[in-house]
Design an enzyme around this catalytic site. Sequence first.
Site, mmCIF file in Angstrom:
data_model
loop_
_atom_site.group_PDB
_atom_site.id
_atom_site.type_symbol
_atom_site.label_atom_id
_atom_site.label_comp_id
_atom_site.label_asym_id
_atom_site.label_seq_id
_atom_site.Cartn_x
_atom_site.Cartn_y
_atom_site.Cartn_z
ATOM 1 N N ASN A 9 0.838 -1.146 -0.197
ATOM 2 C CA ASN A 9 -0.086 -0.048 0.035
ATOM 3 C C ASN A 9 1.003 1.306 -0.087
ATOM 4 O OD1 ASN A 9 -1.496 2.321 0.918
ATOM 5 N ND2 ASN A 9 -3.053 0.783 1.650
ATOM 6 N N ASP A 11 0.001 4.594 0.047
ATOM 7 C CA ASP A 11 -0.808 5.837 0.344
ATOM 8 C C ASP A 11 0.166 6.768 1.179
ATOM 9 O OD1 ASP A 11 -2.969 4.597 -0.478
ATOM 10 O OD2 ASP A 11 -3.874 4.149 1.521
ATOM 11 N N HIS A 12 0.878 6.360 2.012
ATOM 12 C CA HIS A 12 1.616 7.158 2.755
ATOM 13 C C HIS A 12 2.914 7.916 2.144
ATOM 14 C CE1 HIS A 12 -1.237 6.770 5.547
ATOM 15 N NE2 HIS A 12 -1.186 5.460 5.862
ATOM 16 N N ARG A 20 3.666 19.004 1.277
ATOM 17 C CA ARG A 20 4.221 19.924 0.629
ATOM 18 C C ARG A 20 3.501 20.334 -0.546
ATOM 19 N NH1 ARG A 20 9.309 21.860 2.618
ATOM 20 N NH2 ARG A 20 8.733 21.422 4.886
ATOM 21 N N HIS A 45 -5.452 3.775 -1.660
ATOM 22 C CA HIS A 45 -6.684 4.007 -1.248
ATOM 23 C C HIS A 45 -7.090 5.497 -1.547
ATOM 24 C CE1 HIS A 45 -9.643 4.154 2.852
ATOM 25 N NE2 HIS A 45 -10.254 4.628 1.561
ATOM 26 N N ARG A 47 -9.238 8.209 -0.639
ATOM 27 C CA ARG A 47 -10.132 8.489 0.246
ATOM 28 C C ARG A 47 -10.758 9.524 -0.240
ATOM 29 N NH1 ARG A 47 -8.870 6.390 5.464
ATOM 30 N NH2 ARG A 47 -10.574 7.758 6.061
ATOM 31 N N ARG A 51 -6.843 12.894 1.037
ATOM 32 C CA ARG A 51 -5.526 13.190 2.006
ATOM 33 C C ARG A 51 -4.271 12.691 1.571
ATOM 34 N NH1 ARG A 51 -7.131 10.021 7.518
ATOM 35 N NH2 ARG A 51 -9.292 10.899 7.201
ATOM 36 N N HIS A 52 -4.384 11.535 0.974
ATOM 37 C CA HIS A 52 -3.101 11.030 0.310
ATOM 38 C C HIS A 52 -3.146 10.640 -1.144
ATOM 39 C CE1 HIS A 52 -4.985 7.233 1.674
ATOM 40 N NE2 HIS A 52 -4.634 7.513 2.840
ATOM 41 N N GLU A 72 -8.542 0.847 -3.041
ATOM 42 C CA GLU A 72 -9.501 0.749 -1.995
ATOM 43 C C GLU A 72 -10.415 1.952 -2.289
ATOM 44 O OE1 GLU A 72 -7.151 0.976 1.633
ATOM 45 O OE2 GLU A 72 -6.186 -0.875 1.378
ATOM 46 N N THR A 102 -7.236 6.517 10.129
ATOM 47 C CA THR A 102 -7.179 5.329 9.060
ATOM 48 C C THR A 102 -8.364 4.675 9.204
ATOM 49 O OG1 THR A 102 -5.729 3.607 8.690
ATOM 50 C CG2 THR A 102 -5.982 4.114 10.992
ATOM 51 N N THR A 103 -8.525 3.542 8.704
ATOM 52 C CA THR A 103 -9.783 2.893 8.394
ATOM 53 C C THR A 103 -9.811 2.050 9.919
ATOM 54 O OG1 THR A 103 -9.215 2.769 6.146
ATOM 55 C CG2 THR A 103 -10.918 1.336 7.024
ATOM 56 N N GLU A 153 -11.290 -9.141 2.939
ATOM 57 C CA GLU A 153 -9.932 -8.657 3.521
ATOM 58 C C GLU A 153 -10.427 -8.624 5.167
ATOM 59 O OE1 GLU A 153 -7.406 -6.027 1.741
ATOM 60 O OE2 GLU A 153 -6.487 -5.467 3.499
ATOM 61 N N HIS A 192 -3.781 -4.533 7.739
ATOM 62 C CA HIS A 192 -3.810 -3.342 8.589
ATOM 63 C C HIS A 192 -3.056 -3.413 9.732
ATOM 64 C CE1 HIS A 192 -5.960 0.604 9.107
ATOM 65 N NE2 HIS A 192 -5.582 0.293 10.422
ATOM 66 N N GLY A 193 -2.076 -2.764 9.818
ATOM 67 C CA GLY A 193 -1.235 -2.476 11.222
ATOM 68 C C GLY A 193 -0.090 -3.852 11.214
ATOM 69 N N GLY A 214 0.944 -1.243 4.370
ATOM 70 C CA GLY A 214 1.517 -0.100 4.118
ATOM 71 C C GLY A 214 2.238 0.758 4.964
ATOM 72 N N HIS A 215 1.601 1.354 6.133
ATOM 73 C CA HIS A 215 2.150 2.197 6.621
ATOM 74 C C HIS A 215 3.568 1.897 7.557
ATOM 75 C CE1 HIS A 215 2.782 4.606 10.713
ATOM 76 N NE2 HIS A 215 2.322 5.462 9.651
#
Length: 241
Positions: A9, A11-12, A20, A45, A47, A51-52, A72, A102-103, A153, A192-193, A214-215
Amino acid sequence: MNKLRLGVNIDHVATIRNARGGLYPDPIRAALIASEAGADGITAHLREDRRHIIDEDIGRLIGAIQLPVNMEMAATEEMVAIALKHRPHAACIVPERREEVTTEGGLNAARQHNHLKPLIARLADAGIRVSLFIEPDPRQVEAALDLGAPVVEFHTGRYAHSEGEAQAAELRRIADAAALAAKNGIEPHAGHGLTFDNVTPIAAIPQIAELNIGHFLIGEAIFEGLGPVVARMRAMMDEAR
Ligand code: PXP
């Protein structure tokens, strides 16, 4: 045992870019590096608040990489239109609340049956593989079956953020839900996580076919570089099988 796919993922990477408002770092470059390092798919994702990942990223991603893209998305008309325009390999329907960091939980597939049923059918008719991001709860698996979703998932957030007996209980819930899904012909994924510290027991659940991470990978890439971090996660997942 069947190979466990890794969906990275990105996203981040976009979160940092958007801090920026410019073009760097480019999440598409991250997707290319992840694919060279052993990712089997790329997840992004879009959203509702952008936001990302932003709209242009979806088309650029699908155009630039050979790997399957998993978009997503919330179950909204706007997101369905974007998915139908770009036709990603897969669409993972997630619950979305604007104020969340987050989700935070899974989709209530049972309660939203009438809303989700036609939406899933439209995505499926366009050749998009629909997955539902749900809690590892037998009622949600049954609801996914009722909705005709080919993939679920399981949200591993509760597992990732607990310890000891509570974590062991959550792991059993995920394993049981994965077995129930697979028995009913639904392909179970999880995410997730997940981190180097907690991925192995999840990766060892035999029915789970894909992890979306992802994160942690993007954060760890600051220290080790994205290629090595993805390669290490890939190796840990393979060792767990
Ligand atoms: N799977 C789904 C459906 C998600 O919403 C997320 C978070 O965007 C992930 C996987 C990845 O979670 P994490 O970023 O914590 O690895």
